[in-house]
Design an enzyme around this catalytic site. Structure first.
Site, PDB file in Angstrom:
ATOM      1  N   CYS A   1       0.870  -1.179   0.000  1.00  0.00           N
ATOM      2  CA  CYS A   1       0.000   0.000   0.000  1.00  0.00           C
ATOM      3  C   CYS A   1       0.908   1.230   0.000  1.00  0.00           C
ATOM      4  CB  CYS A   1      -0.964  -0.026   1.194  1.00  0.00           C
ATOM      5  SG  CYS A   1      -0.174   0.122   2.803  1.00  0.00           S
ATOM      6  N   ARG A   2       0.468   2.328   0.548  1.00  0.00           N
ATOM      7  CA  ARG A   2       1.287   3.540   0.558  1.00  0.00           C
ATOM      8  C   ARG A   2       2.395   3.462   1.597  1.00  0.00           C
ATOM      9  NH1 ARG A   2       0.892   8.671   3.226  1.00  0.00           N
ATOM     10  NH2 ARG A   2       1.990  10.249   2.039  1.00  0.00           N
TER      11      ARG A   2
END
Length: 130
Positions: free
Chosen positions: A82-83
């Site tokens: 993810c981020r």
């Protein structure tokens, strides 16, 4: 013991270097079994701004709502990104509950980009990580 060298109850995390070594970004062929799938669980705007080449997109919101896994996933271990690493940890919990062998990437796409690893945008060009 799993492909990732961790028991089902142990830490389910890998570094960006470990992720690249186990996915299509490696320089050598896998030694056994199917190569892991890199699954990006960020939202569509983040994905479009920049993602790892060869990654498959399935937002955490869709996964949490019960969406099926991408066609590329069956019988393959999954490396989730993810981020920053928070959503991917949740995604790993959901995937493991479905019987999928999964780990997440520590530091997410921010760490991926900081390590100088390739990032492409939705058009296939160089992107920025959102």
């Amino acid at each position: 013991m799993s492909l990732f060298g961790r028991g089902r109850g142990g830490p389910a995390r890998v570094t960006v270097r470990e992720a690249t070594a186990r996915t299509q970004h490696r320089r050598t062929a896998p030694t056994s079994g199917a190569s892991p799938l890199l699954l990006d669980v960020r939202e569509a705007d983040e994905w479009q701004a920049g993602h790892a080449p060869g990654a498959v997109h399935l937002p955490l919101t869709a996964l949490a709502a019960g969406a099926g896994l991408p066609a590329e996933a069956p019988k393959r271990p999954v490396i989730v990104i993810c981020r920053s690493g928070r959503r991917s940890q949740k995604a790993v919990e959901l995937l493991r509950a479905r019987g999928v062998e999964a780990v997440d990437v520590i530091g997410g796409m921010q760490e991926w980009a900081a390590a100088g690893l390739p990032v492409v945008d939705a058009r296939g060009g160089n992107g920025t990580v959102a």
